[in-house]
Enzyme design. Structure first.
Site, short mmCIF file in Angstrom:
data_model
loop_
_atom_site.label_atom_id
_atom_site.label_comp_id
_atom_site.label_asym_id
_atom_site.label_seq_id
_atom_site.Cartn_x
_atom_site.Cartn_y
_atom_site.Cartn_z
N SER A 193 -13.50 -72.62 -41.35
CA SER A 193 -13.96 -71.42 -40.67
C SER A 193 -12.76 -70.61 -40.15
O SER A 193 -11.89 -70.24 -40.92
CB SER A 193 -14.93 -71.80 -39.56
OG SER A 193 -15.63 -70.69 -39.07
N ASP A 427 -22.73 -70.81 -48.19
CA ASP A 427 -22.31 -70.27 -46.90
C ASP A 427 -22.32 -68.75 -46.98
O ASP A 427 -21.67 -68.15 -47.84
CB ASP A 427 -20.91 -70.76 -46.56
CG ASP A 427 -20.33 -70.11 -45.32
OD1 ASP A 427 -21.13 -69.73 -44.43
OD2 ASP A 427 -19.10 -69.98 -45.24
N HIS A 480 -21.51 -73.74 -44.72
CA HIS A 480 -20.26 -73.43 -44.03
C HIS A 480 -19.53 -74.70 -43.61
O HIS A 480 -18.31 -74.80 -43.72
CB HIS A 480 -20.58 -72.57 -42.80
CG HIS A 480 -19.39 -71.96 -42.15
ND1 HIS A 480 -18.61 -71.00 -42.76
CD2 HIS A 480 -18.83 -72.16 -40.92
CE1 HIS A 480 -17.64 -70.63 -41.95
NE2 HIS A 480 -17.75 -71.32 -40.82
#
Length: 503
Positions: A193, A427, A480
């Site tokens: 991330s 994601d 994600h």
């Protein structure tokens, strides 16, 4: 006389042998004792049984301005071959979100079963797909103010990309002094991330330290980033093609966006483009932004706070930036993947509050890490000192002050460091379409053509290998947080890549 000389010579050889053995034993004893006893974890509330390997945790104190910063780490020794296996630093993103997200929900040594009622202590079971199966791994709460890390001066909660990289590098130098037995192990940096920024900026700091001979000399080999924020334009322009490719928007909407925006979704060139992007926003607004295949956990106004959105990267301005993003009602620029979904009512800098992340279940972590018996067991400061644990810290005021990460990647790969960039293909927060595009933009020669990679005789995803030890990897059906949604596949590519084997 000959026999006498032979006898003396033989005795000298034996004496040297005994001395070498004694020295080796002394070094072994000192190595074993190098790890601080006060950091040893003997048992954990919620877990019954013997820990699968040695666990250590505690604080590393570094200088702040003013005061000190206390950075909390949890270190797990490899279950395979600790003296030879790599040491891997794991960083969750946010920015300002705790790496215990990775520890508890992704690739830590345990699977956490939430207690009933939810505030009660979770039950811990061994995780068969823990990354500690094949590596020594450090989970670090960074920057200061995140998770269990804290300072006695709230001014130390004001930070940014460059300061965070500098502080984490200082942490590493101190950590290896405390654990010198791991200094010769290959060292890798990893994260996901917003760690798409954390990882390459930290790697650059580590390399600078190596180049000037900073001690201890870290045996840095490379890094890996999952679904990482990288570049404003590549990340921002990726969403519309992703939404169309996944069947989330119609051909009419997609074609209208192409005509009115000309591919510039990050920086809408006209009012017509803006209106069409709003149609995209409306079409995907009910989805779990972190995994479009999964329901949105805790989807309620009381949990998510006012002003939240489930939109992907850049629809709204996020965080605090030294170079503010253009103010628009809808945009696709570089974003802080968790900040866009934070509880805005509980996030003022300097407060003890944090926030939940929309669609993310953090109840087991909140219950476990705010339990005083757990904090004592892992050598963490009590709530009265470090504050409550939140998955993301509202008290941190964070500035994005670096820009695109592409120059960092180019520089690090030119120096010979190994890089793995991986993406869960479901994601919507940091779509793989942008990651695939920027990795291709480096212009490196393809040495491993686009191909499927396998787990248990099944296609687990797709891979593209480039020159300069650079690999792009896609994980089929992952979100994600890749290791949370596809733990078996994650351990497979992680272990093979670290071991230098083909994925």
């Amino acid at each position: 006389m000959i026999f006498e000389n032979f006898y003396i010579h033989a005795n000298m050889i034996i004496l040297k042998f005994i001395c070498s053995i004694t020295l080796a034993l002394l070094l072994t004893v000192s190595t074993v004792r190098a790890a601080p006893k006060k950091s040893v974890i003997s048992s954990l509330p919620g877990f019954v049984g013997t820990l699968p390997s040695k666990h250590y945790a505690g604080y590393m104190t570094i200088d702040g301005s003013p005061g000190e910063k206390n950075l909390f780490y949890y270190f797990i020794v490899s279950e395979r071959n600790p003296s030879k296996d790599p040491v891997v630093l794991w960083l969750n993103g946010g920015p300002a979100c705790s790496s215990f997200d990775g520890f508890i929900y992704e690739h830590g040594p345990f699977k956490f079963q939430a207690g009933k009622p939810k505030e009660s202590l979770p039950t811990l079971h061994l995780n068969p797909f823990s990354w500690s199966k094949v590596s020594n791994i450090i989970y670090l709460d960074s920057p200061c103010g995140v998770g269990l890390s804290y300072s006695n001066n709230p001014k130390n909660y004001v930070t940014g990309d460059l300061q965070t990289a500098s502080d984490t590098h200082t942490f590493l130098l101190k950590w290896f002094k405390l654990y010198p037995e791991f200094l010769s192990n290959p060292f890798y940096i990893s994260g996901e991330s917003y760690a798409g920024v954390y990882v390459p900026t930290l790697a650059s700091e580590v390399v600078k330290g190596i180049q000037i001979g900073e001690k201890p000399l870290i045996n840095f080999k490379g890094y890996m980033v999952g679904n990482g924020v990288t570049d404003d334009k590549f990340d921002g322009n990726a969403f519309v093609p992703f939404a169309f490719g996944m069947g989330l928007i119609s051909s009419d909407i997609y074609e209208a966006c192409q005509i009115t925006c000309g591919g510039k979704f990050y920086d809408p060139p006209s009012e017509g483009c803006q209106k069409n992007l709003e149609k995209v926003e409306q079409a995907v607004s009910g989805l779990n932004v972190y995994d479009i295949l999964e329901p949105c956990y805790g989807n309620s106004e009381t949990r998510n706070g006012s002003g939240n959105t489930n939109m992907p990267l850049g629809f709204h301005q996020m965080g605090v930036n030294k170079k503010p993003l253009p103010k628009r009602t809808s945009m696709f620029g570089r974003a802080s993947p968790f900040w866009s979904t934070r509880d805005t009512e509980a996030s003022s800098p300097g407060s003890q509050d944090g926030y939940h992340v929309k669609c993310v279940d953090d109840e087991a972590a909140v219950a476990w890490l705010n339990n005083e018996a757990v904090r004592k067991a892992i050598h963490a400061a009590p709530v009265s000192v470090a504050g409550s644990w939140w998955i993301c810290a509202g008290r941190v005021s964070y500035s994005g002050d670096t820009g695109s990460m592409i120059p960092y990647h180019k520089n690090l790969t030119s120096l010979g460091y190994r890089v793995l960039i991986y993406s869960g293909d479901h994601d919507m927060r940091v779509p793989f379409t942008g990651t695939e595009a920027w990795t291709r933009s480096l212009g490196y020669k393809t040495i491993d053509e686009w191909r499927p990679w396998m787990t248990d005789d099944q296609v687990a995803g797709y891979l593209l290998g480039y020159d300069n030890n650079f690999t792009f990897l896609k994980i089929k059906g992952a979100g994600h947080m890749v290791a949370q949604t596809k733990p078996r596949e994650a351990l497979e590519f992680y272990s093979r890549w670290l071991d230098g084997k083909p994925i």
